[in-house]
Design an enzyme around this catalytic site. Structure first.
Site, PDB file in Angstrom:
ATOM      1  N   ARG A  27     -11.669   2.104  61.915  1.00 47.67           N
ATOM      2  CA  ARG A  27     -12.087   3.497  61.691  1.00 47.67           C
ATOM      3  C   ARG A  27     -12.723   3.702  60.321  1.00 47.67           C
ATOM      4  O   ARG A  27     -12.556   4.755  59.707  1.00 47.67           O
ATOM      5  CB  ARG A  27     -10.908   4.462  61.834  1.00 47.67           C
ATOM      6  N   ARG A  31     -13.470  10.574  59.245  1.00 49.95           N
ATOM      7  CA  ARG A  31     -13.308  11.864  58.559  1.00 49.95           C
ATOM      8  C   ARG A  31     -12.814  11.791  57.124  1.00 49.95           C
ATOM      9  O   ARG A  31     -12.909  12.771  56.401  1.00 49.95           O
ATOM     10  CB  ARG A  31     -12.365  12.764  59.372  1.00 49.95           C
ATOM     11  N   ARG A  40     -21.419  14.842  60.803  1.00 53.73           N
ATOM     12  CA  ARG A  40     -20.880  15.415  62.036  1.00 53.73           C
ATOM     13  C   ARG A  40     -21.250  16.891  62.139  1.00 53.73           C
ATOM     14  O   ARG A  40     -21.582  17.383  63.221  1.00 53.73           O
ATOM     15  CB  ARG A  40     -19.369  15.252  62.103  1.00 53.73           C
ATOM     16  N   ASP A  78     -16.891   5.359  70.684  1.00 55.08           N
ATOM     17  CA  ASP A  78     -15.479   5.591  71.002  1.00 55.08           C
ATOM     18  C   ASP A  78     -15.105   4.751  72.212  1.00 55.08           C
ATOM     19  O   ASP A  78     -15.977   4.382  73.008  1.00 55.08           O
ATOM     20  CB  ASP A  78     -15.219   7.069  71.294  1.00 55.08           C
ATOM     21  N   TYR A 155      -5.496   7.203  79.196  1.00 50.20           N
ATOM     22  CA  TYR A 155      -6.255   8.443  78.957  1.00 50.20           C
ATOM     23  C   TYR A 155      -6.768   9.046  80.265  1.00 50.20           C
ATOM     24  O   TYR A 155      -6.804  10.267  80.433  1.00 50.20           O
ATOM     25  CB  TYR A 155      -7.431   8.176  77.997  1.00 50.20           C
TER      26      TYR A 155
HETATM   27  O1  CP3 Z   1     -13.674   1.968  63.625  1.00 52.58           O
HETATM   28  C1  CP3 Z   1     -14.722   2.652  63.530  1.00 52.58           C
HETATM   29  O2  CP3 Z   1     -15.118   3.120  62.452  1.00 52.58           O
HETATM   30  C2  CP3 Z   1     -15.603   2.816  64.762  1.00 52.58           C
HETATM   31  C3  CP3 Z   1     -15.421   4.016  65.473  1.00 52.58           C
HETATM   32  C4  CP3 Z   1     -14.242   4.268  66.409  1.00 52.58           C
HETATM   33  C5  CP3 Z   1     -13.884   5.578  66.787  1.00 52.58           C
HETATM   34  N1  CP3 Z   1     -12.913   5.493  67.738  1.00 52.58           N
HETATM   35  C6  CP3 Z   1     -14.494   6.793  66.245  1.00 52.58           C
HETATM   36  C7  CP3 Z   1     -13.760   8.070  66.380  1.00 52.58           C
HETATM   37  C8  CP3 Z   1     -13.413   3.386  67.114  1.00 52.58           C
HETATM   38  C9  CP3 Z   1     -13.340   1.878  67.045  1.00 52.58           C
HETATM   39  C10 CP3 Z   1     -12.584   4.193  67.960  1.00 52.58           C
HETATM   40  C11 CP3 Z   1     -11.604   3.621  68.893  1.00 52.58           C
HETATM   41  C12 CP3 Z   1     -10.637   4.504  69.556  1.00 52.58           C
HETATM   42  N2  CP3 Z   1     -10.854   5.762  70.056  1.00 52.58           N
HETATM   43  C13 CP3 Z   1      -9.325   4.125  69.900  1.00 52.58           C
HETATM   44  C14 CP3 Z   1      -8.730   2.778  69.668  1.00 52.58           C
HETATM   45  C15 CP3 Z   1      -8.407   2.534  68.244  1.00 52.58           C
HETATM   46  C16 CP3 Z   1      -7.208   3.264  67.782  1.00 52.58           C
HETATM   47  O3  CP3 Z   1      -7.351   4.087  66.887  1.00 52.58           O
HETATM   48  O4  CP3 Z   1      -6.122   2.939  68.283  1.00 52.58           O
HETATM   49  C17 CP3 Z   1      -8.715   5.217  70.552  1.00 52.58           C
HETATM   50  C18 CP3 Z   1      -7.296   5.288  71.077  1.00 52.58           C
HETATM   51  C19 CP3 Z   1      -9.701   6.239  70.661  1.00 52.58           C
HETATM   52  C20 CP3 Z   1      -9.570   7.550  71.340  1.00 52.58           C
HETATM   53  C21 CP3 Z   1      -9.789   8.656  70.414  1.00 52.58           C
HETATM   54  N3  CP3 Z   1     -11.014   9.008  69.872  1.00 52.58           N
HETATM   55  C22 CP3 Z   1      -8.833   9.554  69.923  1.00 52.58           C
HETATM   56  C23 CP3 Z   1      -7.359   9.515  70.272  1.00 52.58           C
HETATM   57  C24 CP3 Z   1      -9.497  10.444  69.086  1.00 52.58           C
HETATM   58  C25 CP3 Z   1      -8.939  11.661  68.422  1.00 52.58           C
HETATM   59  C26 CP3 Z   1      -7.949  11.294  67.392  1.00 52.58           C
HETATM   60  C27 CP3 Z   1      -8.592  11.303  66.071  1.00 52.58           C
HETATM   61  O5  CP3 Z   1      -8.421  10.319  65.308  1.00 52.58           O
HETATM   62  O6  CP3 Z   1      -9.211  12.312  65.788  1.00 52.58           O
HETATM   63  C28 CP3 Z   1     -10.859  10.054  69.030  1.00 52.58           C
HETATM   64  C29 CP3 Z   1     -11.942  10.679  68.245  1.00 52.58           C
HETATM   65  C30 CP3 Z   1     -12.649   9.815  67.249  1.00 52.58           C
HETATM   66  N4  CP3 Z   1     -13.126   8.560  67.500  1.00 52.58           N
HETATM   67  C31 CP3 Z   1     -12.976  10.154  65.907  1.00 52.58           C
HETATM   68  C32 CP3 Z   1     -13.692   9.085  65.365  1.00 52.58           C
HETATM   69  C33 CP3 Z   1     -14.308   8.983  63.997  1.00 52.58           C
HETATM   70  C34 CP3 Z   1     -12.660  11.476  65.239  1.00 52.58           C
HETATM   71  C35 CP3 Z   1     -13.590  12.485  65.802  1.00 52.58           C
HETATM   72  C36 CP3 Z   1     -13.978  13.520  64.804  1.00 52.58           C
HETATM   73  O7  CP3 Z   1     -14.887  13.259  64.000  1.00 52.58           O
HETATM   74  O8  CP3 Z   1     -13.372  14.598  64.878  1.00 52.58           O
END
Ligand code: CP3
Length: 355
Positions: A27, A31, A40, A78, A155
């Site tokens: 990640r 944010r 964003r 994602d 999910y």
């Molecule tokens: O690593 C990186 O920088 C690449 C981007 C990336 C995102 N999601 C961007 C994202 C990666 C590799 C993911 C994977 C992801 N997404 C996983 C597996 C990794 C982990 O964290 O266990 C999972 C379970 C998800 C599903 C997901 N996407 C959730 C549960 C959420 C909301 C929770 C949160 O952290 O806000 C997201 C949204 C998301 N994916 C964001 C980002 C940067 C936040 C969105 C925002 O900008 O509001």
């Protein structure tokens, strides 16, 4: 395609010698960075960032520009793009995480699910990969990724995030054949999606099994690991004259490291609950290891962060085969300077282990 100027991430995944331990953060585009929040806001919302190749490229590059010592870039996207492409209707409610308009509840729902075509149905991800590759211009390797079938299934069946996976576990135990059909469709989808990313320019791929660690040992083998093994055996392992390493990350999978190491991947991602040195002894020469600092250490002061980096490097010990990372994604509340202290410390203190 240009040659890589910095390939220590790929070399460490293949246990080839390196000068210092490579580092990136799960990640890393997100944010905690003010520049990410600005992009964003400009794009409107999270999915618009993902679906526009220029925006996805812009935010992928942000952590690399801020922290030039990062040794890898990760595609900005994602894991939930696959269920979205299967017609589930992904959306994000602010503060509540991901949601689906349609939920998968019955065998009939599963039978009706299509297997997405990477070019036709997920072309925006393939475009993002090739756009980022061009922009990187060989600076560092680009990581592609996907969720594991089990993690994606949670999910799709719950309709979003869950604490106890009540519906998914009920489906697993009530109608295991239905669950197997869903996981099999997801494994086929993930295999062609990751191969599409590799052909578009991803130089390593990681499978995120975020919720595999929530299963019993027996269920983990049958409903998560078996499908990751199937995916790994179907992946393109060499492209553009180089090996394409595969990383499996099961969060809370520490109990099962020996069997995960046998699944055919090049490296295992570790969360912070495992001792890295002990993990190394358990997996032997089979795989490289990636991890595993507790991401909450980044709330502490830079001196404490540096101490913890030194402890983890010492725990792995001498030689290649370690990619430094956090044990899970960096959280939005972390100060960017603390992430910077973490990244610099890895190069600063790791040279002694590679002489
Ligand atoms: O690593 C990186 O920088 C690449 C981007 C990336 C995102 N999601 C961007 C994202 C990666 C590799 C993911 C994977 C992801 N997404 C996983 C597996 C990794 C982990 O964290 O266990 C999972 C379970 C998800 C599903 C997901 N996407 C959730 C549960 C959420 C909301 C929770 C949160 O952290 O806000 C997201 C949204 C998301 N994916 C964001 C980002 C940067 C936040 C969105 C925002 O900008 O509001």
């Amino acid at each position: 395609m240009t040659d890589l100027k910095n390939d220590r991430f790929l070399r460490a995944l293949l246990k080839q010698p390196v000068d210092v331990t490579p580092v990136w953060m799960m990640r890393q585009a997100g944010r905690y960075l003010p520049e990410y929040r600005a992009s964003r806001a400009k794009a409107g919302d999270f999915m618009s960032l993902c679906k526009n190749a220029e925006f996805a490229c812009e935010v992928t590059m942000q952590p690399l520009d801020r922290f030039p010592q990062l040794d890898a870039a990760i595609l900005f996207s994602d894991i939930l793009t696959i269920p979205d492409a299967m017609g589930q209707g992904l959306y994000f409610e602010t503060g509540e995480g991901p949601r689906f308009k349609k939920v998968v509840s019955t065998l009939a729902d599963i039978e009706a699910l299509p297997i997405p075509d990477p070019q036709k149905d997920l072309g925006y991800v393939m475009n993002a990969v090739s756009t980022i590759r061009k922009e990187l211009n060989g600076r560092v390797p680009l990581i592609g990724f996907s969720g594991s079938p089990w993690t994606l299934a949670t999910y799709m069946v719950e309709g979003g995030s869950s604490k106890d996976f009540r519906k998914t576990k009920a489906m697993l135990y009530d109608t295991p054949q239905a669950m197997h059909l869903l996981l099999d469709k997801l494994a086929q989808s993930v295999t062609s999606y990751l191969n599409g990313q590799i052909l578009a320019g991803a130089q390593a791929v990681q499978i995120f099994d975020t919720w595999g660690g929530n299963l019993s040992s027996a269920a983990y083998q049958e409903f998560s690991l078996a499908y990751m093994r199937k995916i790994v055996s179907g992946l393109i392992r060499e492209h553009e004259g180089r090996k394409v390493p595969v990383i499996l990350f099961t969060k809370n999978g520490g109990l099962w490291l020996e069997s995960i190491a046998d699944a055919g991947a090049d490296a295992l991602g570790l969360d912070w609950t495992c001792d890295l040195g002990e993990a190394r002894r358990r997996v032997g020469n089979k795989v490289a290891l990636q991890g595993n600092m507790d991401p909450t250490v980044l709330y502490a002061n830079p001196e404490a962060i540096r101490t913890e980096v030194k402890r983890i490097l010492a725990s792995y010990g001498n030689g290649s085969g370690h990619v430094f990372n956090l044990g899970h994604g960096i959280t939005p509340e972390v100060k960017p300077e603390h992430a910077g202290a973490f990244i610099s410390a890895v190069h600063e203190f790791s040279g002694q282990y590679h002489q």
